[in-house]
Scaffold this motif. Sequence first.
Motif, PDB file in Angstrom:
ATOM      1  N   LEU A 423       0.828  -1.202   0.000  1.00  0.00           N
ATOM      2  CA  LEU A 423       0.000   0.000   0.000  1.00  0.00           C
ATOM      3  C   LEU A 423       0.862   1.253   0.000  1.00  0.00           C
ATOM      4  CD1 LEU A 423      -2.700  -1.102   2.604  1.00  0.00           C
ATOM      5  CD2 LEU A 423      -2.680  -1.436   0.128  1.00  0.00           C
ATOM      6  N   THR A 424       1.988   1.185   0.690  1.00  0.00           N
ATOM      7  CA  THR A 424       2.968   2.267   0.675  1.00  0.00           C
ATOM      8  C   THR A 424       4.309   1.705   1.112  1.00  0.00           C
ATOM      9  OG1 THR A 424       3.584   4.424   1.610  1.00  0.00           O
ATOM     10  CG2 THR A 424       2.325   2.942   3.013  1.00  0.00           C
ATOM     11  N   LEU A 425       5.363   2.304   0.618  1.00  0.00           N
ATOM     12  CA  LEU A 425       6.701   1.873   0.994  1.00  0.00           C
ATOM     13  C   LEU A 425       7.242   2.646   2.182  1.00  0.00           C
ATOM     14  CD1 LEU A 425       8.397   1.296  -2.489  1.00  0.00           C
ATOM     15  CD2 LEU A 425       7.369  -0.380  -0.931  1.00  0.00           C
ATOM     16  N   ASP A 426       6.453   3.578   2.735  1.00  0.00           N
ATOM     17  CA  ASP A 426       6.861   4.276   3.959  1.00  0.00           C
ATOM     18  C   ASP A 426       5.635   4.942   4.558  1.00  0.00           C
ATOM     19  OD1 ASP A 426       8.177   5.401   6.042  1.00  0.00           O
ATOM     20  OD2 ASP A 426       9.366   6.804   4.870  1.00  0.00           O
ATOM     21  N   VAL A 427       5.027   4.253   5.519  1.00  0.00           N
ATOM     22  CA  VAL A 427       3.843   4.793   6.165  1.00  0.00           C
ATOM     23  C   VAL A 427       4.204   5.956   7.087  1.00  0.00           C
ATOM     24  CG1 VAL A 427       3.906   3.292   8.188  1.00  0.00           C
ATOM     25  CG2 VAL A 427       1.698   4.062   7.310  1.00  0.00           C
ATOM     26  N   SER A 428       5.469   6.082   7.445  1.00  0.00           N
ATOM     27  CA  SER A 428       5.885   7.186   8.315  1.00  0.00           C
ATOM     28  C   SER A 428       6.092   8.483   7.552  1.00  0.00           C
ATOM     29  CB  SER A 428       7.175   6.827   9.051  1.00  0.00           C
ATOM     30  OG  SER A 428       8.294   6.844   8.173  1.00  0.00           O
ATOM     31  N   MET A 429       6.024   8.434   6.237  1.00  0.00           N
ATOM     32  CA  MET A 429       6.224   9.630   5.406  1.00  0.00           C
ATOM     33  C   MET A 429       7.565  10.287   5.708  1.00  0.00           C
ATOM     34  SD  MET A 429       3.468   9.574   3.639  1.00  0.00           S
ATOM     35  CE  MET A 429       3.462  11.184   2.851  1.00  0.00           C
ATOM     36  N   LYS A 430       8.621   9.439   5.787  1.00  0.00           N
ATOM     37  CA  LYS A 430       9.999   9.874   6.003  1.00  0.00           C
ATOM     38  C   LYS A 430      10.238  10.523   7.366  1.00  0.00           C
ATOM     39  CE  LYS A 430      11.068  10.479   1.091  1.00  0.00           C
ATOM     40  NZ  LYS A 430      11.624  11.378   0.059  1.00  0.00           N
ATOM     41  N   LYS A 431       9.324  10.288   8.297  1.00  0.00           N
ATOM     42  CA  LYS A 431       9.554  10.786   9.650  1.00  0.00           C
ATOM     43  C   LYS A 431      10.549   9.906  10.401  1.00  0.00           C
ATOM     44  CE  LYS A 431       4.998  12.963  10.089  1.00  0.00           C
ATOM     45  NZ  LYS A 431       3.715  12.973  10.853  1.00  0.00           N
ATOM     46  N   GLU A 432      10.592   8.630  10.062  1.00  0.00           N
ATOM     47  CA  GLU A 432      11.569   7.719  10.646  1.00  0.00           C
ATOM     48  C   GLU A 432      12.840   7.725   9.803  1.00  0.00           C
ATOM     49  OE1 GLU A 432      11.320   6.341  13.445  1.00  0.00           O
ATOM     50  OE2 GLU A 432       9.265   5.739  13.906  1.00  0.00           O
ATOM     51  N   LYS A 433      13.936   7.301  10.413  1.00  0.00           N
ATOM     52  CA  LYS A 433      15.206   7.255   9.696  1.00  0.00           C
ATOM     53  C   LYS A 433      15.231   6.155   8.641  1.00  0.00           C
ATOM     54  CE  LYS A 433      17.858   9.171  13.547  1.00  0.00           C
ATOM     55  NZ  LYS A 433      18.990   8.966  14.496  1.00  0.00           N
ATOM     56  N   VAL A 434      14.428   5.135   8.838  1.00  0.00           N
ATOM     57  CA  VAL A 434      14.308   4.050   7.866  1.00  0.00           C
ATOM     58  C   VAL A 434      12.834   3.910   7.501  1.00  0.00           C
ATOM     59  CG1 VAL A 434      16.360   2.788   8.602  1.00  0.00           C
ATOM     60  CG2 VAL A 434      14.194   2.350   9.734  1.00  0.00           C
ATOM     61  N   PRO A 435      12.511   3.499   6.284  1.00  0.00           N
ATOM     62  CA  PRO A 435      11.102   3.407   5.878  1.00  0.00           C
ATOM     63  C   PRO A 435      10.364   2.287   6.604  1.00  0.00           C
ATOM     64  CG  PRO A 435      12.527   2.528   4.162  1.00  0.00           C
ATOM     65  CD  PRO A 435      13.434   3.148   5.181  1.00  0.00           C
ATOM     66  N   VAL A 436       9.064   2.477   6.773  1.00  0.00           N
ATOM     67  CA  VAL A 436       8.176   1.479   7.375  1.00  0.00           C
ATOM     68  C   VAL A 436       7.179   1.056   6.301  1.00  0.00           C
ATOM     69  CG1 VAL A 436       6.520   0.978   9.199  1.00  0.00           C
ATOM     70  CG2 VAL A 436       8.435   2.526   9.655  1.00  0.00           C
ATOM     71  N   PHE A 437       7.276  -0.198   5.855  1.00  0.00           N
ATOM     72  CA  PHE A 437       6.423  -0.688   4.785  1.00  0.00           C
ATOM     73  C   PHE A 437       5.019  -0.986   5.307  1.00  0.00           C
ATOM     74  CE2 PHE A 437      10.204  -2.661   2.274  1.00  0.00           C
ATOM     75  CZ  PHE A 437      10.730  -1.389   2.112  1.00  0.00           C
ATOM     76  N   LEU A 438       4.031  -0.903   4.402  1.00  0.00           N
ATOM     77  CA  LEU A 438       2.654  -1.286   4.698  1.00  0.00           C
ATOM     78  C   LEU A 438       2.196  -2.256   3.620  1.00  0.00           C
ATOM     79  CD1 LEU A 438       0.092  -0.959   6.402  1.00  0.00           C
ATOM     80  CD2 LEU A 438      -0.542   0.992   4.953  1.00  0.00           C
ATOM     81  N   TYR A 439       1.841  -3.475   4.041  1.00  0.00           N
ATOM     82  CA  TYR A 439       1.559  -4.553   3.084  1.00  0.00           C
ATOM     83  C   TYR A 439       0.244  -5.225   3.438  1.00  0.00           C
ATOM     84  CZ  TYR A 439       2.289  -8.832   0.359  1.00  0.00           C
ATOM     85  OH  TYR A 439       2.162  -9.875  -0.522  1.00  0.00           O
ATOM     86  N   ASN A 440      -0.589  -5.439   2.417  1.00  0.00           N
ATOM     87  CA  ASN A 440      -1.863  -6.131   2.594  1.00  0.00           C
ATOM     88  C   ASN A 440      -2.229  -6.826   1.289  1.00  0.00           C
ATOM     89  OD1 ASN A 440      -4.390  -7.072   3.214  1.00  0.00           O
ATOM     90  ND2 ASN A 440      -5.322  -5.061   3.570  1.00  0.00           N
TER      91      ASN A 440
END
Length: 688
Positions: A423-440
Amino acid sequence: MGSLIPFQDLNLSPEPPQTTSVATSSTVTTNSTGTINFLTPKVEPKQEPFEEPAPAHTFNQRENPRFSLSNSTPDYLSNTDASARSNISSSTDDQNALYSEYFRISELFRSAFAKRLKKYGDVEVLDPDSRAIVPVPEEPQPTSEATLTNSSNPERVLSVVSRRKAGRSSELVRVTNLGIEDERYFRDVVRRTRMMFDSLRILVIVEEEKRAGPGNGRRARPDARAAAVMRDRGLWLNRDKRIVGAIPGIEIGDIFFFRMELCAVGLHGQVQAGIDYLTASQSSNGEPIATSIVVSGGYEDDLDAGESIIYTGHGGQDKFSRQCMHQKLEGGNLALERSMHYGIEVRVIRGIKYDNRVSGKVYVYDGLYKIHDCWFDVGKSGFGVYKYRLLRIDGQPEMGSSILRFAESLRTRPLSARPVGYLTLDVSMKKEKVPVFLYNDIDSDHDPMYYDYLVNTVFPPYAFSQGSNGTGCQCVSGCVEGCFCAMKNGGDFAYDHSGLLLRGKPVIFECGNFCQCPPTCRNRVSQHGLRNRLEIFRSRETGWGVRSLDLIQAGSFICEYTGVVLTREQAQVFTMNGDTLIYPSRFSERWAEWGDLSQIFAEYVRPSYPSVPPVDFAMDVSRMRNVACYISHSSSPNVLVQYVLYDHNNLMFPHLMLFALENIPPMRELSIDYGVADEWTGKLSICN
């Protein structure tokens, strides 16, 4: 085995004396006809090589007046006897050699069939590994009180290791038909054993760093010392039985950083050898049986295709791991052939090169294999080697090694590895130092995308004014032992130089804004934020869950559990509206398990300093949250919650920091003990 003390060999016959009227030694008897009677046959101990070179023994005349430093011949023997030994008749020597050889073969026979002869009750057989010529009564095993002397000092206790090691059992068993409760029990036993191993290993590193300086703690093989201490306390698992097949409590995909850890949990009992087996002398049918192998690419003729393996037997290599001679069908090689003959499965552990902070290799348990073929072939180096074809048994979970490779592809090429479902490759919108994936890839739920991502917890303004005195350490190049921040933590830092949690505490004081130390200080760990690549995924079992794309080492920081902090009064208003809140006080105190060495140290006391008052606030995650909000609940979690303070000193409002309780493989779901009943859906309803 030659004697270390230069006794005279009484089996050597001296020449008869020139005058028969005087007897020169009590060992020589003369009769009226002048013939000499000698004591025969010659008695020798079994010839066994030393495990290590024998030290050179020197004797002082004051210590033993019966020996002379200038002459190895005992003083009570005359010079005539000493010189006469060089003139032995050939016939007598041949006779002595015959008796000696007969006795040696007899002792070899008795030692080889010791266990079978002992059942008749009329045979006494010496231990073939014993260096004593006569049996020596066993000394009483030291009691736990004697072993744990001065247990308040961990460094001193860790250096005490018993010389007597308990052997492994010779009884082969297969564990089947375990219930759910049994599986949970054994899993918890393995988890606690591994936590103890990691806690001891980190403690050894810290001890060596104090002695040799930062960064030098790994030279002392902390894994070996930790395993030795556990073995000395009888804490190695599965020593009373040799388990064939799956080990209860160990799951396919479990990852280990050290071979010694494999031994401690009973998965593979050899520290260096690739084949673990029951020897022929221990087997009930007199044939060796293999139980597990390690496939790590140590032999050039190995061929690993995942589900099928062409495994090369051991032996015939030089110190540079090059094949230099033919292999023999003995030991582990014969055990694999016998396991193939009887259809006995073997456990397969793969050693894989992996870039991590601990070592350059990890060991992954990949399940059970059957040996289908065995043959002798000419290897690439031109020497004969034994080869075995192994096929993985059907119906098992996916191999951990393949998951490890798949996770690596997701980290570098996520859309190529899984074109559908992101759904997105970074749910944190670059707020974190590393991306947070969202998968469904299950349904059309996009719920996590509708919330504001919150990197840090939002505390009320008065939390920063109350309990904050604006003081900090003055360590310019980094905190050192005895500094202000170390004393706030009870005199010891909570982390090692790699950022691993040494021991859980009620609360940890990290260096904050008023400290002079740099961001690289060892006491600044959790405040740096997320370091591992996490993925929020949709699960049929737990709704939304969280897993890591990286291998997370036990004791490592994962992330903070964030939300908007509410007072008790504010929380009561929210609950009236039916909203579910997060109550930090309900989290189980799993931090006390990490670093718990009560089974090692008799006087171990659970840390109680720095103390923290009962946490009496709630966190609202209805509009703002982070990745931690989607972590599932489990009564046997792999993540702990640790209270940490760094941006203020108000004990009433600590940060909720998450650390790994065990080595967490890639793609394995993270879980926390929320302190709720097991019949709950797994997470708070608001997070589902």
